[in-house]
Design a protein around this motif. Structure first.
Motif, PDB file in Angstrom:
ATOM      1  N   MET A 167       9.706   4.241  -2.609  1.00 50.96           N
ATOM      2  CA  MET A 167       9.384   3.370  -3.739  1.00 50.96           C
ATOM      3  C   MET A 167       7.916   3.539  -4.119  1.00 50.96           C
ATOM      4  N   ASP A 168       7.655   3.579  -5.406  1.00 48.74           N
ATOM      5  CA  ASP A 168       6.288   3.729  -5.885  1.00 48.74           C
ATOM      6  C   ASP A 168       5.606   2.377  -6.074  1.00 48.74           C
ATOM      7  N   VAL A 169       4.271   2.403  -6.012  1.00 50.91           N
ATOM      8  CA  VAL A 169       3.459   1.229  -6.340  1.00 50.91           C
ATOM      9  C   VAL A 169       2.499   1.616  -7.458  1.00 50.91           C
ATOM     10  N   THR A 170       1.999   0.627  -8.173  1.00 52.71           N
ATOM     11  CA  THR A 170       1.095   0.870  -9.287  1.00 52.71           C
ATOM     12  C   THR A 170      -0.340   0.602  -8.856  1.00 52.71           C
ATOM     13  N   ILE A 171      -1.210   1.595  -9.046  1.00 54.82           N
ATOM     14  CA  ILE A 171      -2.626   1.484  -8.717  1.00 54.82           C
ATOM     15  C   ILE A 171      -3.415   1.333 -10.021  1.00 54.82           C
ATOM     16  N   SER A 172      -4.145   0.243 -10.150  1.00 55.82           N
ATOM     17  CA  SER A 172      -4.988   0.011 -11.322  1.00 55.82           C
ATOM     18  C   SER A 172      -6.422   0.380 -10.968  1.00 55.82           C
ATOM     19  N   LEU A 173      -7.025   1.255 -11.773  1.00 55.32           N
ATOM     20  CA  LEU A 173      -8.367   1.765 -11.514  1.00 55.32           C
ATOM     21  C   LEU A 173      -9.403   1.051 -12.368  1.00 55.32           C
ATOM     22  N   PRO A 174     -10.688   1.172 -12.033  1.00 57.82           N
ATOM     23  CA  PRO A 174     -11.739   0.465 -12.778  1.00 57.82           C
ATOM     24  C   PRO A 174     -11.786   0.777 -14.275  1.00 57.82           C
ATOM     25  N   ASP A 175     -11.342   1.970 -14.674  1.00 57.50           N
ATOM     26  CA  ASP A 175     -11.349   2.317 -16.102  1.00 57.50           C
ATOM     27  C   ASP A 175     -10.104   1.800 -16.817  1.00 57.50           C
ATOM     28  N   GLU A 176      -9.334   0.937 -16.122  1.00 56.95           N
ATOM     29  CA  GLU A 176      -8.108   0.321 -16.644  1.00 56.95           C
ATOM     30  C   GLU A 176      -6.927   1.290 -16.724  1.00 56.95           C
ATOM     31  N   SER A 177      -7.093   2.508 -16.263  1.00 56.15           N
ATOM     32  CA  SER A 177      -5.956   3.415 -16.175  1.00 56.15           C
ATOM     33  C   SER A 177      -5.114   3.052 -14.951  1.00 56.15           C
ATOM     34  N   GLN A 178      -3.890   3.537 -14.923  1.00 61.77           N
ATOM     35  CA  GLN A 178      -2.987   3.239 -13.813  1.00 61.77           C
ATOM     36  C   GLN A 178      -2.343   4.516 -13.297  1.00 61.77           C
ATOM     37  N   ARG A 179      -2.015   4.497 -12.012  1.00 59.65           N
ATOM     38  CA  ARG A 179      -1.326   5.625 -11.396  1.00 59.65           C
ATOM     39  C   ARG A 179      -0.171   5.107 -10.561  1.00 59.65           C
ATOM     40  N   GLN A 180       0.923   5.834 -10.609  1.00 59.15           N
ATOM     41  CA  GLN A 180       2.073   5.524  -9.772  1.00 59.15           C
ATOM     42  C   GLN A 180       2.023   6.439  -8.547  1.00 59.15           C
ATOM     43  N   VAL A 181       2.028   5.841  -7.369  1.00 58.59           N
ATOM     44  CA  VAL A 181       1.978   6.622  -6.134  1.00 58.59           C
ATOM     45  C   VAL A 181       3.006   6.066  -5.158  1.00 58.59           C
ATOM     46  N   PRO A 182       3.465   6.877  -4.210  1.00 60.80           N
ATOM     47  CA  PRO A 182       4.418   6.373  -3.219  1.00 60.80           C
ATOM     48  C   PRO A 182       3.797   5.262  -2.373  1.00 60.80           C
ATOM     49  N   ARG A 183       4.603   4.259  -2.052  1.00 60.32           N
ATOM     50  CA  ARG A 183       4.142   3.189  -1.168  1.00 60.32           C
ATOM     51  C   ARG A 183       3.627   3.797   0.134  1.00 60.32           C
ATOM     52  N   GLY A 184       2.482   3.329   0.611  1.00 62.56           N
ATOM     53  CA  GLY A 184       1.889   3.863   1.834  1.00 62.56           C
ATOM     54  C   GLY A 184       0.849   4.934   1.604  1.00 62.56           C
TER      55      GLY A 184
END
Length: 204
Positions: free
Chosen positions: A1-18
């Motif tokens: 399952m993926d999680v959503t990472i929100s970065l300081p520039d307001e962009s987001q990345r989907q990465v695997p949990r863990g």
């Protein structure tokens, strides 16, 4: 399952949990990953190898960030303590925090140390840096932590544990055969401690 990472520039990345904070930094750029010293996950300063288990805001901390030098100095304090324990095995460790301008470590030693001993201690520190020992965090129960530091003869660590609230998270950091009671965070390895100098010693 993926999680959503929100970065300081307001962009987001989907990465695997863990996925770890360092692995996220590597997807952004190898330069950022090399410069990284820690991560801020949902506002809390963490180690780079912290796995991200749910949606989170992530900031990669470099030495140029406000907390970057603190992480560097805190790890340098552990390198100092490890060098002291190698040279003076009967030393008992108390506490070794970073400060605004450097770091220190409170220790009880069987012999007096003078500035004449600084070159020998610094040389041992350089050996530890050259070994590039991975630095890892582990959480223990109160009973496990007390047993560990009892076995190692570190009575000041036991006193600290006993003063912690009942619901406190107790964590240790390991690098090679050196173990310390610590909240962290730290650099990912001793090899990242590139520059240091022992300036003074005080008796108390």
């Amino acid at each position: 399952m993926d999680v959503t990472i929100s970065l300081p520039d307001e962009s987001q990345r989907q990465v695997p949990r863990g996925t770890t904070a360092l692995e996220v930094a590597q997807t952004i750029g190898e330069g950022l990953a090399r410069a990284a010293v820690a991560a801020r996950i949902d506002g809390v300063l963490r180690d780079l190898n912290t796995p991200i288990e749910s949606n989170a805001r992530l900031e990669i901390v470099t030495y140029r960030n406000k907390n970057g030098p603190v992480v560097f100095r805190h790890t340098a304090a552990h390198v100092l303590a490890m060098a002291i324990k190698r040279l003076y095995p009967d030393t008992t460790l108390e506490d070794g925090p970073a400060t605004e301008t450097g770091f220190f470590y409170d220790i009880e030693m069987p012999v007096a140390v003078s500035p004449d001993d600084f070159p020998k201690i610094e040389e041992e520190m350089r050996k530890i840096v050259k070994e590039d020992l991975p630095i890892s965090r582990r959480e223990l129960s109160r009973e496990e932590a007390i047993a560990l530091f009892s076995q190692r003869g570190e009575r000041f660590k036991i006193e600290t544990i006993q003063l912690l609230p009942e619901d406190a998270t107790i964590s240790i950091y390991e690098m090679g055969d050196f173990i310390d009671l610590c909240r962290g965070p730290h650099l990912k390895s001793t090899g990242a401690v590139k520059s240091f100098q022992i300036m003074s010693v005080a008796g108390a």
